[in-house]
Design a protein around this motif. Structure first.
Motif, PDB file in Angstrom:
ATOM      1  N   ALA A  62       0.828  -1.207   0.000  1.00  0.00           N
ATOM      2  CA  ALA A  62       0.000   0.000   0.000  1.00  0.00           C
ATOM      3  C   ALA A  62       0.860   1.254   0.000  1.00  0.00           C
ATOM      4  CB  ALA A  62      -0.926  -0.002   1.209  1.00  0.00           C
ATOM      5  N   ALA A  63       2.092   1.165   0.529  1.00  0.00           N
ATOM      6  CA  ALA A  63       2.976   2.322   0.565  1.00  0.00           C
ATOM      7  C   ALA A  63       3.383   2.732  -0.843  1.00  0.00           C
ATOM      8  CB  ALA A  63       4.204   2.026   1.406  1.00  0.00           C
ATOM      9  N   SER A  64       3.567   1.768  -1.745  1.00  0.00           N
ATOM     10  CA  SER A  64       3.932   2.108  -3.112  1.00  0.00           C
ATOM     11  C   SER A  64       2.730   2.639  -3.887  1.00  0.00           C
ATOM     12  CB  SER A  64       4.526   0.891  -3.817  1.00  0.00           C
ATOM     13  OG  SER A  64       3.555  -0.122  -3.920  1.00  0.00           O
ATOM     14  N   ALA A  65       1.527   2.415  -3.395  1.00  0.00           N
ATOM     15  CA  ALA A  65       0.335   2.921  -4.054  1.00  0.00           C
ATOM     16  C   ALA A  65       0.229   4.434  -3.932  1.00  0.00           C
ATOM     17  CB  ALA A  65      -0.906   2.261  -3.480  1.00  0.00           C
ATOM     18  N   ASP A  66       0.948   5.026  -2.972  1.00  0.00           N
ATOM     19  CA  ASP A  66       0.915   6.469  -2.783  1.00  0.00           C
ATOM     20  C   ASP A  66       1.784   7.204  -3.797  1.00  0.00           C
ATOM     21  OD1 ASP A  66      -0.677   5.964  -0.642  1.00  0.00           O
ATOM     22  OD2 ASP A  66       0.834   6.409   0.878  1.00  0.00           O
ATOM     23  N   LYS A  67       2.511   6.492  -4.600  1.00  0.00           N
ATOM     24  CA  LYS A  67       3.425   7.121  -5.547  1.00  0.00           C
ATOM     25  C   LYS A  67       2.652   7.852  -6.638  1.00  0.00           C
ATOM     26  CE  LYS A  67       7.512   4.568  -4.699  1.00  0.00           C
ATOM     27  NZ  LYS A  67       8.687   5.347  -4.508  1.00  0.00           N
ATOM     28  N   ILE A  68       3.246   8.961  -7.072  1.00  0.00           N
ATOM     29  CA  ILE A  68       2.698   9.751  -8.166  1.00  0.00           C
ATOM     30  C   ILE A  68       3.526   9.407  -9.413  1.00  0.00           C
ATOM     31  CG2 ILE A  68       2.233  12.081  -9.014  1.00  0.00           C
ATOM     32  CD1 ILE A  68       0.651  11.505  -6.491  1.00  0.00           C
ATOM     33  N   HIS A  69       2.887   8.903 -10.437  1.00  0.00           N
ATOM     34  CA  HIS A  69       3.563   8.515 -11.670  1.00  0.00           C
ATOM     35  C   HIS A  69       3.624   9.718 -12.599  1.00  0.00           C
ATOM     36  CE1 HIS A  69       3.691   4.237 -10.669  1.00  0.00           C
ATOM     37  NE2 HIS A  69       2.544   4.474 -10.061  1.00  0.00           N
ATOM     38  N   LEU A  70       4.834  10.219 -12.829  1.00  0.00           N
ATOM     39  CA  LEU A  70       5.024  11.441 -13.607  1.00  0.00           C
ATOM     40  C   LEU A  70       4.500  11.323 -15.034  1.00  0.00           C
ATOM     41  CD1 LEU A  70       8.594  12.531 -12.463  1.00  0.00           C
ATOM     42  CD2 LEU A  70       6.418  13.560 -11.854  1.00  0.00           C
ATOM     43  N   ASN A  71       4.569  10.161 -15.620  1.00  0.00           N
ATOM     44  CA  ASN A  71       4.164   9.999 -17.018  1.00  0.00           C
ATOM     45  C   ASN A  71       2.655   9.850 -17.206  1.00  0.00           C
ATOM     46  OD1 ASN A  71       6.773  10.226 -18.044  1.00  0.00           O
ATOM     47  ND2 ASN A  71       7.186   8.064 -17.669  1.00  0.00           N
ATOM     48  N   THR A  72       1.924   9.619 -16.135  1.00  0.00           N
ATOM     49  CA  THR A  72       0.472   9.407 -16.290  1.00  0.00           C
ATOM     50  C   THR A  72      -0.376  10.252 -15.341  1.00  0.00           C
ATOM     51  OG1 THR A  72       0.563   7.553 -14.744  1.00  0.00           O
ATOM     52  CG2 THR A  72       0.773   7.031 -17.087  1.00  0.00           C
ATOM     53  N   ALA A  73       0.232  10.953 -14.394  1.00  0.00           N
ATOM     54  CA  ALA A  73      -0.523  11.670 -13.359  1.00  0.00           C
ATOM     55  C   ALA A  73      -1.274  12.863 -13.949  1.00  0.00           C
ATOM     56  CB  ALA A  73       0.413  12.148 -12.261  1.00  0.00           C
ATOM     57  N   SER A  74      -2.443  13.090 -13.403  1.00  0.00           N
ATOM     58  CA  SER A  74      -3.223  14.262 -13.800  1.00  0.00           C
ATOM     59  C   SER A  74      -2.749  15.476 -13.019  1.00  0.00           C
ATOM     60  CB  SER A  74      -4.709  14.015 -13.509  1.00  0.00           C
ATOM     61  OG  SER A  74      -4.905  13.931 -12.106  1.00  0.00           O
ATOM     62  N   VAL A  75      -3.265  16.645 -13.395  1.00  0.00           N
ATOM     63  CA  VAL A  75      -2.912  17.888 -12.696  1.00  0.00           C
ATOM     64  C   VAL A  75      -3.299  17.777 -11.223  1.00  0.00           C
ATOM     65  CG1 VAL A  75      -3.402  20.366 -12.563  1.00  0.00           C
ATOM     66  CG2 VAL A  75      -3.066  19.282 -14.783  1.00  0.00           C
ATOM     67  N   ALA A  91       2.519  22.980 -15.536  1.00  0.00           N
ATOM     68  CA  ALA A  91       3.812  23.044 -16.218  1.00  0.00           C
ATOM     69  C   ALA A  91       4.395  21.648 -16.408  1.00  0.00           C
ATOM     70  CB  ALA A  91       4.773  23.928 -15.438  1.00  0.00           C
ATOM     71  N   ILE A  92       4.196  20.758 -15.452  1.00  0.00           N
ATOM     72  CA  ILE A  92       4.681  19.382 -15.573  1.00  0.00           C
ATOM     73  C   ILE A  92       3.960  18.673 -16.713  1.00  0.00           C
ATOM     74  CG2 ILE A  92       4.789  17.115 -14.435  1.00  0.00           C
ATOM     75  CD1 ILE A  92       5.109  18.674 -11.762  1.00  0.00           C
ATOM     76  N   VAL A  93       2.641  18.832 -16.783  1.00  0.00           N
ATOM     77  CA  VAL A  93       1.857  18.202 -17.852  1.00  0.00           C
ATOM     78  C   VAL A  93       2.246  18.788 -19.200  1.00  0.00           C
ATOM     79  CG1 VAL A  93      -0.476  17.875 -18.766  1.00  0.00           C
ATOM     80  CG2 VAL A  93      -0.036  17.574 -16.321  1.00  0.00           C
ATOM     81  N   ALA A  94       2.446  20.101 -19.272  1.00  0.00           N
ATOM     82  CA  ALA A  94       2.851  20.739 -20.528  1.00  0.00           C
ATOM     83  C   ALA A  94       4.229  20.240 -20.974  1.00  0.00           C
ATOM     84  CB  ALA A  94       2.862  22.259 -20.362  1.00  0.00           C
ATOM     85  N   ASN A  97       3.814  16.773 -22.352  1.00  0.00           N
ATOM     86  CA  ASN A  97       3.193  16.779 -23.672  1.00  0.00           C
ATOM     87  C   ASN A  97       4.173  17.243 -24.750  1.00  0.00           C
ATOM     88  OD1 ASN A  97       0.774  15.878 -22.620  1.00  0.00           O
ATOM     89  ND2 ASN A  97      -0.082  17.929 -22.400  1.00  0.00           N
ATOM     90  N   LYS A  98       5.042  18.170 -24.408  1.00  0.00           N
ATOM     91  CA  LYS A  98       5.989  18.732 -25.375  1.00  0.00           C
ATOM     92  C   LYS A  98       7.188  17.817 -25.604  1.00  0.00           C
ATOM     93  CE  LYS A  98       8.666  22.872 -26.393  1.00  0.00           C
ATOM     94  NZ  LYS A  98       9.060  24.207 -25.962  1.00  0.00           N
ATOM     95  N   HIS A  99       7.744  17.248 -24.528  1.00  0.00           N
ATOM     96  CA  HIS A  99       8.992  16.485 -24.619  1.00  0.00           C
ATOM     97  C   HIS A  99       8.793  14.972 -24.560  1.00  0.00           C
ATOM     98  CE1 HIS A  99      11.388  20.125 -24.275  1.00  0.00           C
ATOM     99  NE2 HIS A  99      10.605  20.502 -23.273  1.00  0.00           N
ATOM    100  N   GLY A 100       7.594  14.521 -24.371  1.00  0.00           N
ATOM    101  CA  GLY A 100       7.355  13.084 -24.252  1.00  0.00           C
ATOM    102  C   GLY A 100       7.487  12.622 -22.800  1.00  0.00           C
ATOM    103  N   LYS A 101       7.453  11.338 -22.613  1.00  0.00           N
ATOM    104  CA  LYS A 101       7.505  10.773 -21.263  1.00  0.00           C
ATOM    105  C   LYS A 101       8.828  11.098 -20.578  1.00  0.00           C
ATOM    106  CE  LYS A 101       4.344   6.974 -21.990  1.00  0.00           C
ATOM    107  NZ  LYS A 101       4.086   5.564 -21.748  1.00  0.00           N
ATOM    108  N   PHE A 102       8.753  11.207 -19.245  1.00  0.00           N
ATOM    109  CA  PHE A 102       9.955  11.402 -18.445  1.00  0.00           C
ATOM    110  C   PHE A 102      10.798  10.132 -18.513  1.00  0.00           C
ATOM    111  CE2 PHE A 102       7.077  14.510 -16.608  1.00  0.00           C
ATOM    112  CZ  PHE A 102       7.901  15.591 -16.353  1.00  0.00           C
ATOM    113  N   LYS A 103      12.101  10.302 -18.648  1.00  0.00           N
ATOM    114  CA  LYS A 103      13.003   9.155 -18.700  1.00  0.00           C
ATOM    115  C   LYS A 103      13.462   8.749 -17.302  1.00  0.00           C
ATOM    116  CE  LYS A 103      14.324  10.718 -23.228  1.00  0.00           C
ATOM    117  NZ  LYS A 103      13.246  11.686 -23.216  1.00  0.00           N
TER     118      LYS A 103
END
Length: 128
Positions: A62-75, A91-94, A97-103
């Motif tokens: 359940a602790a890993s469920a609290d993670k925020i996924h940068l490539n799929t998270a909403s605002v 700005a993160i979402v923009a 969208n501009k540079h593609g998924k975070f590596k």
């Protein structure tokens, strides 16, 4: 007069004896209650500390469920991070969208307004 004095003295002594024995009984009952309460608290503390480690991280799924996924998270989800408000979340979402998924999660520091301090506060909750 002497008889009155002796009678008063005897009544006083018997009164003190009764008072002392009554207090002794009250004290004994109180002490027994306190010992029972102490035993309950000791048992609760022992069972609570049996699974408690200060230096060991939680392995709970359940602790890993609290993670925020940068490539799929909403605002809205991104705003749950420390120091990230509406503008930075947008700005993160923009950026995504501009540079593609975070590596990697460190790439979030390339966004204006997000530096090492905000990254360090949040890196435990960040995931790709």
């Amino acid at each position: 007069m002497l008889i009155k004095f002796i009678l008063i003295l005897m009544m006083t002594m018997f009164g003190w004896l009764n008072f002392a024995s009554a207090n002794s009984t009250d004290y004994t009952a109180w002490k027994a209650q306190q010992q029972q309460q102490d035993a309950r608290l000791k048992q609760q503390t022992a069972s609570a500390s049996a699974n408690h480690y200060l230096s060991k991280p939680s392995l709970d799924p359940a602790a890993s469920a609290d993670k925020i996924h940068l490539n799929t998270a909403s605002v809205e989800q991104l705003q749950q991070l420390h120091g990230i408000g509406l503008k930075k979340a947008e700005a993160i979402v923009a950026y995504r969208n501009k540079h593609g998924k975070f590596k990697n999660i460190e790439e979030i520091q390339l966004i204006k307004g997000i530096g090492a301090a905000i990254f360090n506060k949040n890196k435990a909750r960040l995931a790709l």
